[in-house]
Design a protein around this motif. Structure first.
Motif, PDB file in Angstrom:
ATOM      1  N   ASP A 192      -2.174   4.268  -1.033  1.00  0.00           N
ATOM      2  CA  ASP A 192      -1.099   3.815  -0.153  1.00  0.00           C
ATOM      3  C   ASP A 192      -0.765   4.912   0.859  1.00  0.00           C
ATOM      4  O   ASP A 192      -0.200   5.938   0.483  1.00  0.00           O
ATOM      5  CB  ASP A 192       0.131   3.465  -1.001  1.00  0.00           C
ATOM      6  CG  ASP A 192       1.119   2.603  -0.244  1.00  0.00           C
ATOM      7  OD1 ASP A 192       0.892   2.346   0.955  1.00  0.00           O
ATOM      8  OD2 ASP A 192       2.115   2.183  -0.854  1.00  0.00           O
ATOM      9  N   GLU A 194       2.901  -3.288 -10.871  1.00  0.00           N
ATOM     10  CA  GLU A 194       4.212  -2.663 -10.883  1.00  0.00           C
ATOM     11  C   GLU A 194       5.248  -3.735 -10.522  1.00  0.00           C
ATOM     12  O   GLU A 194       6.426  -3.602 -10.833  1.00  0.00           O
ATOM     13  CB  GLU A 194       4.260  -1.501  -9.885  1.00  0.00           C
ATOM     14  CG  GLU A 194       5.516  -0.685 -10.027  1.00  0.00           C
ATOM     15  CD  GLU A 194       5.399   0.691  -9.414  1.00  0.00           C
ATOM     16  OE1 GLU A 194       4.718   1.531 -10.018  1.00  0.00           O
ATOM     17  OE2 GLU A 194       5.967   0.907  -8.326  1.00  0.00           O
ATOM     18  N   THR A 212       2.688  -2.017   0.727  1.00  0.00           N
ATOM     19  CA  THR A 212       2.965  -1.396  -0.574  1.00  0.00           C
ATOM     20  C   THR A 212       3.213  -2.476  -1.629  1.00  0.00           C
ATOM     21  O   THR A 212       2.741  -2.369  -2.768  1.00  0.00           O
ATOM     22  CB  THR A 212       4.180  -0.449  -0.473  1.00  0.00           C
ATOM     23  OG1 THR A 212       3.846   0.591   0.457  1.00  0.00           O
ATOM     24  CG2 THR A 212       4.525   0.177  -1.814  1.00  0.00           C
ATOM     25  N   ARG A 231       1.300  -2.934  -5.141  1.00  0.00           N
ATOM     26  CA  ARG A 231       2.051  -2.947  -6.411  1.00  0.00           C
ATOM     27  C   ARG A 231       1.710  -4.158  -7.258  1.00  0.00           C
ATOM     28  O   ARG A 231       1.701  -4.082  -8.485  1.00  0.00           O
ATOM     29  CB  ARG A 231       3.545  -2.969  -6.130  1.00  0.00           C
ATOM     30  CG  ARG A 231       4.103  -1.627  -5.777  1.00  0.00           C
ATOM     31  CD  ARG A 231       5.606  -1.745  -5.715  1.00  0.00           C
ATOM     32  NE  ARG A 231       6.213  -0.509  -5.292  1.00  0.00           N
ATOM     33  CZ  ARG A 231       7.262  -0.451  -4.486  1.00  0.00           C
ATOM     34  NH1 ARG A 231       7.809  -1.558  -4.024  1.00  0.00           N
ATOM     35  NH2 ARG A 231       7.749   0.704  -4.142  1.00  0.00           N
ATOM     36  N   ARG A 263      -4.499  -0.755 -16.153  1.00  0.00           N
ATOM     37  CA  ARG A 263      -4.310   0.460 -15.347  1.00  0.00           C
ATOM     38  C   ARG A 263      -5.384   1.507 -15.627  1.00  0.00           C
ATOM     39  O   ARG A 263      -5.643   2.370 -14.809  1.00  0.00           O
ATOM     40  CB  ARG A 263      -2.923   1.036 -15.613  1.00  0.00           C
ATOM     41  CG  ARG A 263      -1.861   0.034 -15.196  1.00  0.00           C
ATOM     42  CD  ARG A 263      -0.644   0.697 -14.610  1.00  0.00           C
ATOM     43  NE  ARG A 263       0.336  -0.302 -14.224  1.00  0.00           N
ATOM     44  CZ  ARG A 263       1.602  -0.285 -14.594  1.00  0.00           C
ATOM     45  NH1 ARG A 263       2.052   0.695 -15.349  1.00  0.00           N
ATOM     46  NH2 ARG A 263       2.419  -1.224 -14.188  1.00  0.00           N
ATOM     47  N   VAL A 276      -4.474   4.985  -8.691  1.00  0.00           N
ATOM     48  CA  VAL A 276      -3.497   4.741  -7.630  1.00  0.00           C
ATOM     49  C   VAL A 276      -3.086   6.053  -6.967  1.00  0.00           C
ATOM     50  O   VAL A 276      -2.728   7.009  -7.647  1.00  0.00           O
ATOM     51  CB  VAL A 276      -2.220   4.052  -8.190  1.00  0.00           C
ATOM     52  CG1 VAL A 276      -1.255   3.715  -7.049  1.00  0.00           C
ATOM     53  CG2 VAL A 276      -2.578   2.788  -8.968  1.00  0.00           C
ATOM     54  N   ARG A 320       3.873  11.500  -5.580  1.00  0.00           N
ATOM     55  CA  ARG A 320       4.459  11.463  -6.927  1.00  0.00           C
ATOM     56  C   ARG A 320       3.862  12.518  -7.855  1.00  0.00           C
ATOM     57  O   ARG A 320       3.520  12.222  -9.004  1.00  0.00           O
ATOM     58  CB  ARG A 320       4.286  10.075  -7.565  1.00  0.00           C
ATOM     59  CG  ARG A 320       5.116   8.992  -6.905  1.00  0.00           C
ATOM     60  CD  ARG A 320       5.332   7.832  -7.870  1.00  0.00           C
ATOM     61  NE  ARG A 320       5.652   6.616  -7.158  1.00  0.00           N
ATOM     62  CZ  ARG A 320       5.624   5.407  -7.712  1.00  0.00           C
ATOM     63  NH1 ARG A 320       5.271   5.259  -8.970  1.00  0.00           N
ATOM     64  NH2 ARG A 320       5.932   4.349  -7.016  1.00  0.00           N
ATOM     65  N   PHE A 379      -0.221   7.180  -4.605  1.00  0.00           N
ATOM     66  CA  PHE A 379       1.038   6.609  -4.132  1.00  0.00           C
ATOM     67  C   PHE A 379       1.390   7.097  -2.734  1.00  0.00           C
ATOM     68  O   PHE A 379       0.925   8.140  -2.279  1.00  0.00           O
ATOM     69  CB  PHE A 379       2.169   6.977  -5.100  1.00  0.00           C
ATOM     70  CG  PHE A 379       1.945   6.447  -6.484  1.00  0.00           C
ATOM     71  CD1 PHE A 379       2.223   5.128  -6.786  1.00  0.00           C
ATOM     72  CD2 PHE A 379       1.421   7.263  -7.475  1.00  0.00           C
ATOM     73  CE1 PHE A 379       2.006   4.628  -8.068  1.00  0.00           C
ATOM     74  CE2 PHE A 379       1.198   6.778  -8.755  1.00  0.00           C
ATOM     75  CZ  PHE A 379       1.489   5.456  -9.050  1.00  0.00           C
ATOM     76  N   GLN A 380       2.281   6.321  -2.087  1.00  0.00           N
ATOM     77  CA  GLN A 380       2.662   6.622  -0.704  1.00  0.00           C
ATOM     78  C   GLN A 380       3.248   8.034  -0.568  1.00  0.00           C
ATOM     79  O   GLN A 380       3.079   8.684   0.429  1.00  0.00           O
ATOM     80  CB  GLN A 380       3.653   5.558  -0.213  1.00  0.00           C
ATOM     81  CG  GLN A 380       3.944   5.640   1.271  1.00  0.00           C
ATOM     82  CD  GLN A 380       4.444   4.314   1.865  1.00  0.00           C
ATOM     83  OE1 GLN A 380       4.655   3.348   1.163  1.00  0.00           O
ATOM     84  NE2 GLN A 380       4.635   4.297   3.156  1.00  0.00           N
ATOM     85  N   ASN A 381       3.933   8.513  -1.621  1.00  0.00           N
ATOM     86  CA  ASN A 381       4.544   9.854  -1.510  1.00  0.00           C
ATOM     87  C   ASN A 381       4.037  10.795  -2.608  1.00  0.00           C
ATOM     88  O   ASN A 381       4.790  11.600  -3.134  1.00  0.00           O
ATOM     89  CB  ASN A 381       6.063   9.717  -1.561  1.00  0.00           C
ATOM     90  CG  ASN A 381       6.474   8.747  -2.657  1.00  0.00           C
ATOM     91  OD1 ASN A 381       5.641   8.388  -3.504  1.00  0.00           O
ATOM     92  ND2 ASN A 381       7.710   8.315  -2.675  1.00  0.00           N
TER      93      ASN A 381
END
Ligand SMILES: Nc1ncnc2c1ncn2[C@@H]1O[C@H](COP(=O)(O)OP(=O)(O)OP(=O)(O)O)[C@@H](O)[C@H]1O
Ligand SMILES: [Mg+2]
Length: 238
Positions: free
Chosen positions: A162, A51, A42, A46, A78, A83, A89, A85-87
């Motif tokens: 991710d 990030e 991660t 990032r 960007r 992206v 969002r 994200f892992q969870n």
């Protein structure tokens, strides 16, 4: 497309998350980033969308030195990076449309254009009919597909995902991977982090393995059965 030159990252507080990592990814490649929990996957992603900043070394994306980019130029970077994200969002009190039209709205596109882009992106993940649903009304796999649609809405040159298949059953995981492979076929460079070894074997692309922040292995696997199987019928264009 991506060049890391001797990149290290130490978080405030002393944790060393990446040490002396160097590699190149050419345009249009599909790269899997793997390694145990805490290996730095991660963190590496990032750094690519800024990030986080590297503690030392250089991170180049599409020729830009991302770490040295002035803050006002970050939105331009960007714009070309999607992206996942892992969870996920996703924002629970906003509809699917509101969640994914964020970027076109930010770019100042009018309502009709926002809607067209949103529908187009959702169609690619087989969810155009759920435009007005709220995330909590969707299954985990559907939420993940919305997160992918959001990342794709701007037709990015680079897609970072991710653990996009984390917490999904094997069949849904397969569908998500097919979607990402489809993006690659359309010319997008894809970097996907996962620690699912079976899935990695079935994808069979270039695999970068991190071990406690170091790049331990850079190998290209023989072709797996997933890329050959094409787009999953469940998420075929409507
Ligand atoms: N914001 C932070 N502040 C301090 N340390 C952090 C921060 N984020 C990550 N770390 C540390 O950096 C290391 C790498 O974390 P990272 O999240 O990149 O690992 P990962 O490979 O993505 O793990 P996972 O598979 O569990 O998602 C870990 O030791 C972690 O504890
Ligand atoms: Mg992680």
């Amino acid at each position: 497309m991506i060049r890391l030159h001797s990149v290290s990252k130490r978080y405030p507080g002393g944790q060393s998350a990446l040490s002396d990592v160097s590699f190149d990814v050419s345009r249009g490649q599909f790269v899997i980033l793997t390694g145990a929990s805490g290996a730095g996957k991660t963190t590496l992603l990032r750094l690519l969308y800024r990030e986080e900043l590297p503690s030392s070394g250089q991170v180049l994306v599409a020729g830009r030195n991302v770490g040295a980019l002035p803050a006002r130029k970050v939105p331009f970077l960007r714009r070309n990076i999607g992206v996942v994200f892992q969870n996920f969002r996703l924002i629970d009190r906003k509809t699917v449309f509101e969640n994914i039209a964020y970027l076109p709205r930010l770019l100042g596109h009018d309502g009709a254009r926002q809607k067209r882009l949103a529908v187009e992106a959702l169609r690619r993940v087989g969810l155009a009919h759920r435009l007005q649903a709220f995330p909590w009304q969707l299954s985990g796999g559907e939420q993940q597909r919305v997160a992918i649609a959001r990342a794709l809405i701007n037709d990015p040159e680079l897609l970072l995902a991710d653990e996009p298949t984390g917490n999904l059953d094997p069949d849904l995981a397969r569908q998500i991977v097919l979607l990402l492979l489809d993006c690659q076929r359309r010319g997008t460079t894809v970097v996907m982090a996962t620690h699912d070894r079976e899935l990695i074997r079935r994808i069979g692309q270039r695999v970068l393995t991190l071990d406690r922040g170091r790049l331990a292995q850079d190998e290209t696997l023989p072709p797996g059965d997933l890329p050959a199987s094409g787009v999953a019928p469940e998420v075929a264009p409507e």
